[in-house]
Write a protein that holds these residues in place. Sequence first.
Motif, PDB file in Angstrom:
ATOM      1  N   SER A 120       0.819  -1.208   0.000  1.00 55.73           N
ATOM      2  CA  SER A 120       0.000   0.000   0.000  1.00 55.73           C
ATOM      3  C   SER A 120       0.854   1.260   0.000  1.00 55.73           C
ATOM      4  O   SER A 120       0.507   2.255  -0.639  1.00 55.73           O
ATOM      5  CB  SER A 120      -0.925  -0.009   1.217  1.00 55.73           C
ATOM      6  N   ALA A 121       1.994   1.230   0.704  1.00 59.09           N
ATOM      7  CA  ALA A 121       2.872   2.401   0.750  1.00 59.09           C
ATOM      8  C   ALA A 121       3.611   2.596  -0.569  1.00 59.09           C
ATOM      9  O   ALA A 121       3.744   3.711  -1.063  1.00 59.09           O
ATOM     10  CB  ALA A 121       3.864   2.250   1.905  1.00 59.09           C
ATOM     11  N   VAL A 122       4.116   1.486  -1.128  1.00 60.43           N
ATOM     12  CA  VAL A 122       4.849   1.574  -2.397  1.00 60.43           C
ATOM     13  C   VAL A 122       3.924   2.036  -3.520  1.00 60.43           C
ATOM     14  O   VAL A 122       4.324   2.812  -4.397  1.00 60.43           O
ATOM     15  CB  VAL A 122       5.496   0.213  -2.726  1.00 60.43           C
ATOM     16  N   ARG A 123       2.673   1.574  -3.498  1.00 61.55           N
ATOM     17  CA  ARG A 123       1.690   1.957  -4.515  1.00 61.55           C
ATOM     18  C   ARG A 123       0.787   3.077  -4.012  1.00 61.55           C
ATOM     19  O   ARG A 123      -0.405   3.094  -4.269  1.00 61.55           O
ATOM     20  CB  ARG A 123       0.827   0.740  -4.874  1.00 61.55           C
ATOM     21  N   VAL A 127      -4.795   2.488  -7.359  1.00 61.93           N
ATOM     22  CA  VAL A 127      -6.007   1.701  -7.153  1.00 61.93           C
ATOM     23  C   VAL A 127      -5.775   0.629  -6.091  1.00 61.93           C
ATOM     24  O   VAL A 127      -6.645   0.370  -5.238  1.00 61.93           O
ATOM     25  CB  VAL A 127      -6.462   1.061  -8.485  1.00 61.93           C
ATOM     26  N   VAL A 128      -4.607   0.003  -6.123  1.00 64.32           N
ATOM     27  CA  VAL A 128      -4.275  -1.021  -5.128  1.00 64.32           C
ATOM     28  C   VAL A 128      -4.293  -0.429  -3.723  1.00 64.32           C
ATOM     29  O   VAL A 128      -4.822  -1.033  -2.775  1.00 64.32           O
ATOM     30  CB  VAL A 128      -2.902  -1.646  -5.437  1.00 64.32           C
ATOM     31  N   ASP A 129      -3.720   0.764  -3.580  1.00 60.36           N
ATOM     32  CA  ASP A 129      -3.696   1.430  -2.275  1.00 60.36           C
ATOM     33  C   ASP A 129      -5.110   1.724  -1.787  1.00 60.36           C
ATOM     34  O   ASP A 129      -5.444   1.490  -0.614  1.00 60.36           O
ATOM     35  CB  ASP A 129      -2.895   2.727  -2.377  1.00 60.36           C
ATOM     36  N   TYR A 130      -5.964   2.209  -2.659  1.00 61.54           N
ATOM     37  CA  TYR A 130      -7.344   2.518  -2.274  1.00 61.54           C
ATOM     38  C   TYR A 130      -8.107   1.249  -1.880  1.00 61.54           C
ATOM     39  O   TYR A 130      -8.897   1.254  -0.926  1.00 61.54           O
ATOM     40  CB  TYR A 130      -8.067   3.229  -3.415  1.00 61.54           C
ATOM     41  N   ILE A 131      -7.876   0.171  -2.603  1.00 59.05           N
ATOM     42  CA  ILE A 131      -8.567  -1.085  -2.277  1.00 59.05           C
ATOM     43  C   ILE A 131      -8.122  -1.601  -0.911  1.00 59.05           C
ATOM     44  O   ILE A 131      -8.951  -1.975  -0.067  1.00 59.05           O
ATOM     45  CB  ILE A 131      -8.301  -2.142  -3.369  1.00 59.05           C
ATOM     46  N   LEU A 132      -6.800  -1.628  -0.682  1.00 63.17           N
ATOM     47  CA  LEU A 132      -6.292  -2.110   0.604  1.00 63.17           C
ATOM     48  C   LEU A 132      -6.723  -1.200   1.755  1.00 63.17           C
ATOM     49  O   LEU A 132      -7.020  -1.684   2.854  1.00 63.17           O
ATOM     50  CB  LEU A 132      -4.768  -2.205   0.550  1.00 63.17           C
ATOM     51  N   ASP A 212       6.864   7.294   5.301  1.00 62.11           N
ATOM     52  CA  ASP A 212       7.821   8.233   5.892  1.00 62.11           C
ATOM     53  C   ASP A 212       9.259   7.830   5.592  1.00 62.11           C
ATOM     54  O   ASP A 212      10.112   8.684   5.304  1.00 62.11           O
ATOM     55  CB  ASP A 212       7.615   8.309   7.409  1.00 62.11           C
ATOM     56  N   VAL A 213       9.536   6.535   5.640  1.00 61.86           N
ATOM     57  CA  VAL A 213      10.910   6.059   5.446  1.00 61.86           C
ATOM     58  C   VAL A 213      11.370   6.258   4.011  1.00 61.86           C
ATOM     59  O   VAL A 213      12.503   6.692   3.768  1.00 61.86           O
ATOM     60  CB  VAL A 213      11.011   4.578   5.856  1.00 61.86           C
ATOM     61  N   VAL A 214      10.531   5.957   3.029  1.00 59.49           N
ATOM     62  CA  VAL A 214      10.954   6.034   1.623  1.00 59.49           C
ATOM     63  C   VAL A 214      11.230   7.471   1.193  1.00 59.49           C
ATOM     64  O   VAL A 214      11.852   7.692   0.139  1.00 59.49           O
ATOM     65  CB  VAL A 214       9.910   5.400   0.693  1.00 59.49           C
ATOM     66  N   LYS A 215      10.813   8.445   1.984  1.00 57.85           N
ATOM     67  CA  LYS A 215      11.068   9.847   1.658  1.00 57.85           C
ATOM     68  C   LYS A 215      12.333  10.387   2.302  1.00 57.85           C
ATOM     69  O   LYS A 215      12.683  11.557   2.099  1.00 57.85           O
ATOM     70  CB  LYS A 215       9.870  10.708   2.088  1.00 57.85           C
ATOM     71  N   GLN A 216      13.042   9.550   3.056  1.00 60.56           N
ATOM     72  CA  GLN A 216      14.253   9.992   3.726  1.00 60.56           C
ATOM     73  C   GLN A 216      15.403  10.175   2.734  1.00 60.56           C
ATOM     74  O   GLN A 216      15.422   9.589   1.653  1.00 60.56           O
ATOM     75  CB  GLN A 216      14.655   8.985   4.811  1.00 60.56           C
ATOM     76  N   ASP A 217      16.384  10.973   3.151  1.00 59.00           N
ATOM     77  CA  ASP A 217      17.510  11.289   2.273  1.00 59.00           C
ATOM     78  C   ASP A 217      18.337  10.058   1.914  1.00 59.00           C
ATOM     79  O   ASP A 217      18.804   9.920   0.776  1.00 59.00           O
ATOM     80  CB  ASP A 217      18.414  12.342   2.938  1.00 59.00           C
ATOM     81  N   TYR A 218      18.535   9.165   2.877  1.00 60.92           N
ATOM     82  CA  TYR A 218      19.365   7.987   2.582  1.00 60.92           C
ATOM     83  C   TYR A 218      18.693   7.066   1.576  1.00 60.92           C
ATOM     84  O   TYR A 218      19.371   6.331   0.858  1.00 60.92           O
ATOM     85  CB  TYR A 218      19.711   7.227   3.870  1.00 60.92           C
ATOM     86  N   MET A 219      17.368   7.108   1.484  1.00 61.20           N
ATOM     87  CA  MET A 219      16.676   6.331   0.469  1.00 61.20           C
ATOM     88  C   MET A 219      16.918   6.930  -0.915  1.00 61.20           C
ATOM     89  O   MET A 219      17.135   6.205  -1.898  1.00 61.20           O
ATOM     90  CB  MET A 219      15.182   6.280   0.782  1.00 61.20           C
ATOM     91  N   ARG A 220      16.880   8.255  -1.014  1.00 63.52           N
ATOM     92  CA  ARG A 220      17.168   8.912  -2.292  1.00 63.52           C
ATOM     93  C   ARG A 220      18.608   8.650  -2.712  1.00 63.52           C
ATOM     94  O   ARG A 220      18.902   8.431  -3.891  1.00 63.52           O
ATOM     95  CB  ARG A 220      16.937  10.423  -2.175  1.00 63.52           C
ATOM     96  N   THR A 221      19.517   8.660  -1.732  1.00 65.20           N
ATOM     97  CA  THR A 221      20.928   8.404  -2.041  1.00 65.20           C
ATOM     98  C   THR A 221      21.115   6.991  -2.577  1.00 65.20           C
ATOM     99  O   THR A 221      21.853   6.769  -3.553  1.00 65.20           O
ATOM    100  CB  THR A 221      21.781   8.603  -0.779  1.00 65.20           C
ATOM    101  N   ALA A 222      20.441   6.023  -1.961  1.00 62.28           N
ATOM    102  CA  ALA A 222      20.558   4.638  -2.416  1.00 62.28           C
ATOM    103  C   ALA A 222      20.035   4.491  -3.836  1.00 62.28           C
ATOM    104  O   ALA A 222      20.653   3.811  -4.676  1.00 62.28           O
ATOM    105  CB  ALA A 222      19.798   3.715  -1.466  1.00 62.28           C
ATOM    106  N   ARG A 223      18.917   5.136  -4.135  1.00 66.08           N
ATOM    107  CA  ARG A 223      18.372   5.051  -5.493  1.00 66.08           C
ATOM    108  C   ARG A 223      19.279   5.759  -6.489  1.00 66.08           C
ATOM    109  O   ARG A 223      19.455   5.314  -7.637  1.00 66.08           O
ATOM    110  CB  ARG A 223      16.969   5.653  -5.523  1.00 66.08           C
ATOM    111  N   ALA A 224      19.898   6.881  -6.066  1.00 69.60           N
ATOM    112  CA  ALA A 224      20.797   7.617  -6.958  1.00 69.60           C
ATOM    113  C   ALA A 224      22.062   6.819  -7.272  1.00 69.60           C
ATOM    114  O   ALA A 224      22.650   6.973  -8.349  1.00 69.60           O
ATOM    115  CB  ALA A 224      21.175   8.953  -6.336  1.00 69.60           C
ATOM    116  N   LYS A 225      22.465   5.955  -6.361  1.00 66.18           N
ATOM    117  CA  LYS A 225      23.639   5.113  -6.590  1.00 66.18           C
ATOM    118  C   LYS A 225      23.340   3.934  -7.501  1.00 66.18           C
ATOM    119  O   LYS A 225      24.238   3.157  -7.822  1.00 66.18           O
ATOM    120  CB  LYS A 225      24.184   4.612  -5.253  1.00 66.18           C
TER     121      LYS A 225
END
Length: 320
Positions: A120-123, A127-132, A212-225
């Motif tokens: 639900s958080a990733v989506r 529609v999946v989030d709304y259903i769940l 909340d976690v996926v919006k943290q800076d270290y998550m953006r850094t990991a994706r940028a790498k």
Amino acid sequence: MGRYIIRRVLQAIPLLFLLSIAMFLLIHALPGGADQVIFNPHLDAAGRAALRARFGLDQPLPVQYIKWLGNCLIGNFGYSFATNQPVSDIFAERFPPTIELFAIALSLALILAIILGTISAVRQNSVVDYILTTISYFGLAMPAFILGIFLQDIFGVQLHWLPVSGTETLGYTFDAFNSFFDRFLHIVLPTLTLATLFVAGWSRYMRSSTIDVVKQDYMRTARAKGVSPSSVLFRHALRNSIIPLITVAAIDFGSVASGATITEGIFQWPGMGSLFLNSLDVRDYPVLLAMLVVGAVFVIGFNLIADILYGIVDPRIRYS
């Protein structure tokens, strides 16, 4: 970690002591009192005096508490007013079915809550989030007794797939495998009822924490790498987002000592919940008091387990 655990255990001792005093006074303050429960109105004065002495009710309240506390420390919770059985023997009979029900239901609920909350958080806003989300709100709003009755009617009365009450089929002799399978069939409906209630709330905590976690800076850094999305999710996001869920789940796991009162009552499951209802109905004070004390011990114990799990899940947390 060892010093922290010792310190927490030492802190729990005065807390449990104060709770025991409050619970003892609360039980003795209930309307009617123990005298009205154990005494036959046709007894003469000598019979009443003998019963008061038998249950220690002829002594001052502080003396009764000290004796009761001393017996509790050695596992003696007294005798039931209703059946005259030792309360410890009643617990030994009723506690295993509750442990069985809670272990299966809460384990299933924890797995489903993590999976559904993460999806639900990733989506988010899909529609999946709304259903769940809709399903979760349905579970939060649905009372346990209504859900249990619906499941009994659908799977037991209409479809004849599952038994609707008890722990075993009476009147039949099964071998080991069929006995296990019969037990499994009987536990399915109460497990689904109990697990649904926990999944509904836990998945909301998991979704909010993951967002909340996926919006943290270290998550953006990991994706940028160039770290793969699955690695980012499972190696970085999941371990941090599960921490708030540990707190909520630990409190709910601590309620195992008092049982699932409504669920066990609906399905006639012979556990601690149905014991609490029956004891409350006949005002069986020794059983009620023992359940309150054991429940407090379990809640404090599982909160300590939750604190320990924080350090295991998140290496940044250190106890000194």
